[in-house]
Design a protein around this motif. Structure first.
Motif, short mmCIF file in Angstrom:
data_model
loop_
_atom_site.label_atom_id
_atom_site.label_comp_id
_atom_site.label_asym_id
_atom_site.label_seq_id
_atom_site.Cartn_x
_atom_site.Cartn_y
_atom_site.Cartn_z
N LYS A 1 0.83 -1.20 0.00
CA LYS A 1 0.00 0.00 0.00
C LYS A 1 0.87 1.25 0.00
CE LYS A 1 -3.88 2.16 2.40
NZ LYS A 1 -4.83 2.07 3.54
N LEU A 2 1.96 1.24 0.78
CA LEU A 2 2.87 2.39 0.77
C LEU A 2 3.51 2.57 -0.60
CD1 LEU A 2 4.69 1.97 4.23
CD2 LEU A 2 2.84 3.55 3.64
N LEU A 3 3.88 1.47 -1.22
CA LEU A 3 4.52 1.55 -2.55
C LEU A 3 3.58 2.11 -3.60
CD1 LEU A 3 6.59 -1.76 -2.86
CD2 LEU A 3 7.48 0.57 -2.96
N THR A 4 2.32 1.73 -3.54
CA THR A 4 1.39 2.10 -4.61
C THR A 4 0.70 3.43 -4.37
OG1 THR A 4 -0.34 0.78 -3.54
CG2 THR A 4 0.96 -0.28 -5.27
N GLU A 5 0.55 3.83 -3.09
CA GLU A 5 -0.23 5.02 -2.80
C GLU A 5 0.60 6.24 -2.42
OE1 GLU A 5 -3.21 4.24 0.09
OE2 GLU A 5 -4.22 2.69 -1.11
N GLU A 6 1.91 6.07 -2.23
CA GLU A 6 2.73 7.19 -1.79
C GLU A 6 3.67 7.68 -2.88
OE1 GLU A 6 2.50 8.79 1.03
OE2 GLU A 6 0.95 7.52 1.88
N GLY A 7 3.30 7.47 -4.15
CA GLY A 7 4.15 7.95 -5.24
C GLY A 7 5.50 7.24 -5.22
N ILE A 8 6.59 8.03 -5.27
CA ILE A 8 7.93 7.43 -5.27
C ILE A 8 8.59 7.49 -3.90
CG2 ILE A 8 8.26 8.02 -7.70
CD1 ILE A 8 10.08 10.32 -6.74
N LYS A 9 7.84 7.88 -2.88
CA LYS A 9 8.41 8.12 -1.56
C LYS A 9 9.15 6.91 -1.02
CE LYS A 9 7.10 9.63 3.09
NZ LYS A 9 5.98 10.07 3.97
N TYR A 10 8.68 5.71 -1.30
CA TYR A 10 9.30 4.50 -0.74
C TYR A 10 9.96 3.64 -1.82
CZ TYR A 10 6.78 5.72 3.50
OH TYR A 10 6.31 6.38 4.61
N LYS A 11 10.23 4.22 -2.96
CA LYS A 11 10.89 3.48 -4.04
C LYS A 11 12.40 3.74 -4.03
CE LYS A 11 6.84 3.21 -7.05
NZ LYS A 11 6.28 3.47 -8.39
N GLY A 12 13.14 2.79 -4.58
CA GLY A 12 14.58 2.94 -4.62
C GLY A 12 15.03 4.16 -5.39
N SER A 13 14.28 4.53 -6.43
CA SER A 13 14.65 5.69 -7.25
C SER A 13 14.69 6.96 -6.41
CB SER A 13 13.64 5.86 -8.39
OG SER A 13 12.31 5.98 -7.89
N HIS A 14 13.82 7.07 -5.42
CA HIS A 14 13.78 8.27 -4.57
C HIS A 14 15.02 8.35 -3.69
CE1 HIS A 14 12.20 11.49 -2.13
NE2 HIS A 14 12.26 10.74 -1.03
N TYR A 15 15.46 7.22 -3.16
CA TYR A 15 16.60 7.22 -2.24
C TYR A 15 17.93 7.34 -2.97
CZ TYR A 15 13.76 6.35 1.85
OH TYR A 15 12.87 6.50 2.89
N LEU A 16 17.93 7.18 -4.29
CA LEU A 16 19.17 7.39 -5.06
C LEU A 16 19.45 8.87 -5.28
CD1 LEU A 16 19.01 4.67 -7.87
CD2 LEU A 16 20.40 4.67 -5.80
N GLN A 17 18.43 9.70 -5.15
CA GLN A 17 18.61 11.12 -5.42
C GLN A 17 19.37 11.79 -4.28
OE1 GLN A 17 18.08 11.91 -8.28
NE2 GLN A 17 16.23 11.01 -9.13
N PRO A 18 20.08 12.88 -4.58
CA PRO A 18 20.89 13.54 -3.53
C PRO A 18 20.01 14.15 -2.45
CG PRO A 18 20.78 14.90 -5.49
CD PRO A 18 20.16 13.59 -5.87
N GLU A 19 20.51 14.13 -1.24
CA GLU A 19 19.78 14.72 -0.11
C GLU A 19 20.38 16.07 0.22
OE1 GLU A 19 18.37 13.65 4.46
OE2 GLU A 19 19.78 12.35 3.38
N LEU A 20 19.53 17.08 0.24
CA LEU A 20 19.99 18.43 0.54
C LEU A 20 20.24 18.58 2.03
CD1 LEU A 20 17.57 20.54 -1.71
CD2 LEU A 20 19.97 20.03 -2.14
N SER A 21 21.20 19.46 2.37
CA SER A 21 21.47 19.77 3.77
C SER A 21 20.34 20.63 4.33
CB SER A 21 22.80 20.50 3.90
OG SER A 21 22.73 21.75 3.23
#
Length: 669
Positions: A271-291
């Motif tokens: 449900k988290l994977l399908t209803e929360e957009g990319i929030k819990y997908k690997g593609s989201h965590y590959l992106q840089p994190e701002l300070s």
């Protein structure tokens, strides 16, 4: 530097964040009872109106409204729509909780204001009504609620019916004051209750059907109130709440019918994977994190001497292998299982702290209750089947561990509806009481029923009848409990180095570490070396950075890239492998003529989880295309070159500028 003018989509994104914060404050105020119920209800209604207005404005947007090109516009628009819909669902639940049992004065006021507009409603909707004189009904059989808004009842309970709906799911209140919906086929009018004889006769017919579980209401078609000329009329908020409560899926119906084992639930992580957009997908965590200042990066740095990504050590970095699951109950008759798998993520008992990674199990019909996972192998083993995984997480929570949710994706034979079930879950805390990491060994974890937020819910097992009184019976029952077996192991030096270059929070397959680190290096080059200034937020031309996250979320294309890259990498000399500039150049060339090429192939069907026909068709096209490209370029270089894009044998989708546009502002975390 002059600030960029915000586009309509970015403005709506900001408005969505604002309304979410207001909803969070409202939830706290409801829990603390800081205001009267009437005032809280008014605030809830105001937020509902604001959310509906924002969603309406979002739906009216088009790409042409943006002052500048926006990468992956449709995907981002859909993500915002999903967020808003989830916020509105949350508000609907709050509205139901805050409204008094039976028709409140607020609801009556709404009905009065909208009465003239609803005079033209079709007669078939007239059964949906809030009763001015709530009726008493008796429960014929036990019903266990499976989702938020359901009311669990036992045979013989007496319920007060507050609202009746045309699809058969009625809003009721029990003697304890709890409210929710129950199917009317489980109810019988209580003797002596004052109702019209005609309605009583109709309900007697329902009583006759109550023993036939196949007559349980299924998910109804999308309803709308309409006038004679077909135009929709405004709804009251109560109508919206009723509609949300009456929508059920195949999982709920099968649960009510007893077609799935006790302890099974709708999948929480799916449900988290399908209803929360990319929030819990690997593609989201590959992106840089701002300070915190958003002027630099939190987890991405370069070594000025070598030009390589600087290693970062996190609190938990562990490699582990999924071995098998034992004594897992099987879904009952009436469903066809499309996939058996495990969703896994970092978890602290309260929240998910990483992306949700999925590993598919291997199934033998001769041992239906045993799941196995493929060990790490050299070659073309699909990453989806690879039980060798790693977790990096920088959370300081003392309860940090790995959550394993065993799941099945199924299709209901009679209706063709798809659903996702959790067959149970297990949790492995990664540190001991002293904060030390667990030793490397094999662990046998008990699989619990329910959701990760429920406690002591058993999973149905076929044990001996009656209470296990003897020692032998107790041992037998213990051995038949569902188990998940995993092994925590040490990583080699090359693997440890690769892991240290990855984002601070990520869970993925060990076989993909090299691809992930190469993407990380290209990301650091583009953001830390090639931008004119560190404050520049201009769009960058980089097909790899723009599309690599899409490849990560389509695991068969990631496998194609891994296969193509290993063919090239193994043919390099030792000196070439040590030359970072040469490796990056080769990786870019291979990526463009394999993964990027396939991603935009016109003949490739859209990716869809657990769809056997689509998966087979995609696999056939992917590896046929790779084999064709490899053979045609065998006389030049293994893979690469622009020739593939002008080859008449391969058709491409129309070019879109977002295919090569990397937008830091939209993807940075």
């Amino acid at each position: 530097m002059a600030s960029k003018r915000r586009g309509p989509l970015q403005i709506i994104r900001k408005d969505t964040e604002t309304i979410k914060k207001k909803v969070d404050v409202l939830v706290k105020d409801v829990l603390n009872k800081s205001e009267s119920s009437h005032d809280l209800l008014q605030r809830c209604q105001g937020l509902q109106r604001d959310g509906e207005n924002i969603l309406k404005a979002l739906n009216a947007l088009t790409k042409a409204d943006e002052p500048a090109p926006v990468g992956n516009y449709d995907q981002r628009k859909q993500e915002e729509a999903t967020k808003l819909q989830n916020i509105l669902k949350h508000l609907e639940t709050l509205f139901l909780e805050l409204s008094p049992p039976g028709p409140s004065s607020i609801l009556n006021d709404v009905t009065t204001r909208e009465g003239e507009e609803e005079d033209d409603e079709d007669e078939e909707d007239s059964e949906d009504d809030s009763l001015s004189h709530p009726e008493l009904w008796t429960v014929l059989d036990t019903f266990t609620g499976e989702q938020e808004g359901d009311l669990s009842v036992k045979k013989g309970d007496v319920l007060t019916i507050i609202t009746k709906t045309s699809d058969g799911w009625w809003l009721a209140q029990n003697v304890e004051g709890k409210r929710g919906v129950v199917p009317k086929t489980f109810l019988k009018i209580k003797s002596g209750a004052g109702v019209d004889q005609e309605e009583h006769d109709d309900d007697d017919d329902d009583e006759d059907d109550s023993d036939e579980m196949d007559n349980l209401p299924e998910k109804s078609d999308k309803e709308k109130y309409s006038t004679e000329n077909g135009e929709s009329t405004p709804h009251s908020n109560w109508d919206t709440v009723k509609k949300a409560l009456t929508e059920i899926d195949a999982t709920d119906v099968l649960s009510a019918m007893g077609a799935i084992p006790s302890g099974f639930r709708p999948s929480t992580l799916n449900k988290l994977l399908t209803e929360e957009g990319i929030k819990y997908k690997g593609s989201h965590y590959l992106q840089p994190e701002l300070s915190q200042s958003q002027l630099s990066f939190e987890d991405l740095f370069l070594d000025p001497d070598s030009g390589r990504v600087r290693p970062r050590h996190v609190k938990v970095s562990v490699c582990f292998t999924l071995w098998s699951c034992k004594h897992i109950p099987t879904p009952g008759v009436g469903v066809h299982v499309l996939s058996r798998h495990i969703h896994l993520c970092a978890f602290d008992g309260n929240q998910v702290l990483s992306n949700i990674h999925t590993v598919r199990a291997t199934y033998n019909p001769k041992k239906p209750k045993t799941w196995t996972f493929s060990p790490r192998m050299t070659g073309i083993l699909p990453a989806l089947l690879d039980g060798d995984c790693f977790l990096r997480c920088n959370s300081s929570s003392p309860d940090l561990g790995i959550l394993f949710e065993l799941g099945v994706t199924f299709i209901r034979n009679s209706t063709g509806e798809r659903g996702d079930l959790s067959c149970g879950w297990a949790f492995l805390k990664l540190t001991d009481d002293n904060g030390m990491l667990l030793p490397n060994r094999t662990y046998e974890l008990s699989v619990c029923g329910g959701t990760p937020f429920e406690k002591d819910v058993p999973v149905e097992v076929s044990a001996t009848k009656g209470s296990p009184t003897s020692v032998f019976q107790q041992m037998l029952k213990s051995r038949q409990q569902p188990k998940l077996i995993i092994k925590i192991k040490s990583a080699g030096s090359r693997t440890r180095i690769g892991l240290s270059l990855l984002p601070d929070s990520l869970l993925h397959s060990v076989s993909c570490i090299q691809l992930l680190t190469l993407h990380r290096q290209l990301l650091a080059d583009a953001l830390l070396m090639e931008r004119p200034t560190m404050q520049s937020a201009a769009l960058m031309c980089s097909p790899v950075l723009a599309t690599f996250p899409l490849i990560v979320d389509q695991v068969d294309l990631l496998d194609a890239l891994r296969s193509a890259w290993m063919d090239v990498y193994t043919s390099m000399s030792r000196s070439q492998k040590r030359d970072l500039s040469h490796v990056k150049q080769e990786f870019h060339r291979v990526y463009m003529s394999s993964a990027y090429f396939l991603l935009h192939a016109a003949s490739l069907p859209s990716y869809r989880w657990a769809d056997p026909s689509t998966e087979e068709q995609r696999a056939r096209l992917i590896y046929t295309a790779l084999d064709s490209l490899t053979h045609k370029q065998a006389n030049t270089e293994a893979l690469g070159g622009a020739e593939v894009y002008v080859n008449s044998d391969h058709e491409h989708l129309p070019f879109d500028i977002t295919e090569c546009t990397f937008d830091l502002l939209s993807v940075a975390r």
